[in-house]
Design an enzyme around this catalytic site. Structure first.
Site, PDB file in Angstrom:
ATOM      1  N   GLU A 171       0.831  -1.217   0.000  1.00  0.00           N
ATOM      2  CA  GLU A 171       0.000   0.000   0.000  1.00  0.00           C
ATOM      3  C   GLU A 171       0.865   1.266   0.000  1.00  0.00           C
ATOM      4  OE1 GLU A 171      -2.833  -0.052   3.182  1.00  0.00           O
ATOM      5  OE2 GLU A 171      -4.128  -1.533   2.196  1.00  0.00           O
ATOM      6  N   GLU A 259      -6.464  -7.231  -0.907  1.00  0.00           N
ATOM      7  CA  GLU A 259      -6.834  -7.005   0.493  1.00  0.00           C
ATOM      8  C   GLU A 259      -8.164  -6.271   0.556  1.00  0.00           C
ATOM      9  OE1 GLU A 259      -3.721  -5.517   3.112  1.00  0.00           O
ATOM     10  OE2 GLU A 259      -5.186  -4.243   4.131  1.00  0.00           O
TER      11      GLU A 259
END
Length: 528
Positions: A171, A259
């Site tokens: 991320e 995710e």
């Protein structure tokens, strides 16, 4: 070339070899189900922006992710993964190796847990995502040298297997964007992998915690077997992010949701099962692969397991959280499944805005009616709600929307919003913008001291960049969803906070959050 051919033979002919072993007795089969996901699909690749198997058929993988293996690594083992394959029906498992947060950079031995997971996935015939889990180290280039070395080792060891997937940047976030930081990093790390593994799929995270897939779609990587990660949390992200997926797919970009959680973006709040089902129906209808966060017994809404659940599988419903039961059902039943929830669903209004029904746990408390607000001569008013109704967890989750009741547009760069709280003696705090209709990168937050009121010794001030644009006459800014955490991530007591609204998760005008235009108070009442 020889190694490449062996990989495809291993995946495609496993069933034939198993049959031969039963008659000739010359081979001892691994302990896995009659037809595993890898036996069924073999070597994966990207074709026309889609994930396809060895026969060219579109494939959708569904599975779960570990939490950080430095904390919850006991749940990453062959027994657990076998239970997930046989009882939940997973086809993919993601092993999350944090780089910072006491992860691999300070503890390289964590690579051994990754290797254990890969070995288990090989024996069990499931796909495995090796996740280089950057987070607080927001720019992937910070540890690029280590990433190249790590993935070179992984590719050298496992590049001959058909079930390994490399996720090279979890991320990216902060002041990091696709063209300037992420894409150049991905080019270098991909080169390290391809030197030893020419064809296994690589997944690259995108900006703003893997939400800016539109940027990647506009300037894709040259590697033919690259996918782009999209992450969402059902309590925070809604239709606007789904629109980005369709935009990226329209550009031919291959998307993998590596995710997602049933909670809000902090991992807590909810679980938001109705919004989760909306998301999964959307992904399933497009054959987009997905992995749920997380396989852990952490005390948060997104965790799949209750406290103390066995680290070797064998879980009953009593060992699964509400989220865990929902996710198991969705993996097992597929896109036609329905939620086992007995709660009344909320309404997804798009763009991440959720209007909950009280029975969902979204909060049935009516906020205290504010005093008559001091609005000065301004034309702005503020709607406010809490991101959850738990006043004693480790996060304050302010959500606001600014309305312009005047006859002229207002530049958001002239506007500031303040949320006041008592920090309960904490040494410091951290602020995050989880989502904003005007773009999270166009909103900033700064924590500052305040004196003179027992319910407020600090405030967080939200500001807008020039890219946020203007609020038209009679219009609104759209939602801004934020989080405030103590630096040590301990719990707050929000009940003694000036701006706390009794945990109501429904929008209402609220004068204890103030708005300023060009430095002048135009909405709300400051604490005295």
């Amino acid at each position: 070339m020889w190694r490449h051919n062996v990989k495809k033979w291993t995946a495609g002919a496993a069933t034939m070899v198993l049959a031969f072993s039963l008659t000739a007795g010359s081979w001892s089969a691994p302990a896995y189900a009659a037809t595993t996901p890898v036996q069924q699909h073999g070597q994966l690749k990207i074709s026309s922006g889609k994930l396809v198997d060895a026969s060219g058929k579109v494939v959708q993988l569904r599975g779960v992710s570990s939490h950080g293996i430095q904390w919850y690594g006991d749940y990453v083992n062959k027994d657990t993964m076998k239970w997930l394959r046989d009882d939940w029906g997973i086809s993919v498992f993601r092993v999350a190796m944090y780089t910072a947060e006491n992860g691999y950079i300070s503890n390289p031995a964590l690579a051994n847990k990754v290797k254990e997971a890969v070995a288990a996935a090989k024996d069990l015939g499931v796909y495995i995502i090796i996740d280089w889990h950057i987070l607080s180290d927001n720019d992937p280039n910070i540890y690029k040298t280590q990433a190249k070395s790590f993935f070179s080792e992984m590719a050298g060891s496992y590049g001959n297997l058909p079930n390994v997937i490399y996720e090279i940047a979890n991320e990216p976030n902060g002041n990091v964007n696709w063209n300037n930081q992420i894409r150049p990093y991905a080019l270098d790390v991909t080169q390290s992998i391809r030197a030893k593994d020419p064809d296994n799929v690589i997944i690259v995270g995108t900006g703003t915690w893997s939400q800016d897939i539109h940027d990647a779609a506009d300037n894709q990587l040259p590697d033919a077997n690259t996918m782009y990660a999209l992450h969402f949390y059902a309590g925070t992200h809604g239709q606007s992010l789904r629109d980005r997926i369709d935009y990226a797919r329209g550009k031919g970009a291959a998307i993998f949701v590596t995710e997602w959680g049933t909670s809000d973006a902090s991992g807590n709040g909810g679980p938001f099962l109705t919004e989760s089902k909306t998301w999964l129906d959307f992904l399933n209808s497009r054959n987009i692969s997905w992995v749920n966060w997380s396989l852990s017994d952490k005390g948060e809404a997104s965790a799949a397991l209750t406290s103390g659940a066995s680290t070797t599988g064998g879980w009953t419903d009593a060992n699964l959280t509400t989220s865990g039961k929902f996710v198991r059902q969705q993996i097992k039943a597929g896109s036609t499944s329905t939620s086992g929830s007995t709660t009344t669903p909320g309404t997804d209004n798009g763009g991440g805005t959720t209007t909950p029904d009280p029975s969902t746990g979204g909060g049935s408390t009516t906020p205290t009616q504010p005093d008559t607000p001091s609005t000065g001569t301004g034309s702005l008013s503020l709607q406010f709600r809490s991101g959850d109704n738990n006043p004693s967890d480790n996060a304050i989750r302010p959500v606001f929307n600014i309305q312009n009741t005047g006859s002229a547009a207002v530049k958001l760069s002239d506007v500031k919003v303040r949320y006041y709280f008592n920090n309960d003696g904490k040494s410091g705090d951290q602020t995050y913008i989880d989502w904003a209709s005007v773009g999270a990168s166009n909103v900033s937050a700064a924590s500052k001291a305040w004196s003179g009121n027992a319910l407020a010794n600090r405030y967080v001030e939200f500001s807008f960049g020039s890219g946020a644009g203007s609020i038209p006459a009679g219009g609104q800014s759209g939602e801004v969803q934020a989080r405030i955490h103590p630096s040590d991530w301990s719990n707050f007591d929000e009940t003694n906070d000036y701006s706390y609204n009794n945990g109501s998760t429904s929008f209402a005008k609220w004068n204890k959050v103030t708005v300023y235009q060009q430095g002048k108070l135009v909405w709300g009442t400051e604490p005295k």
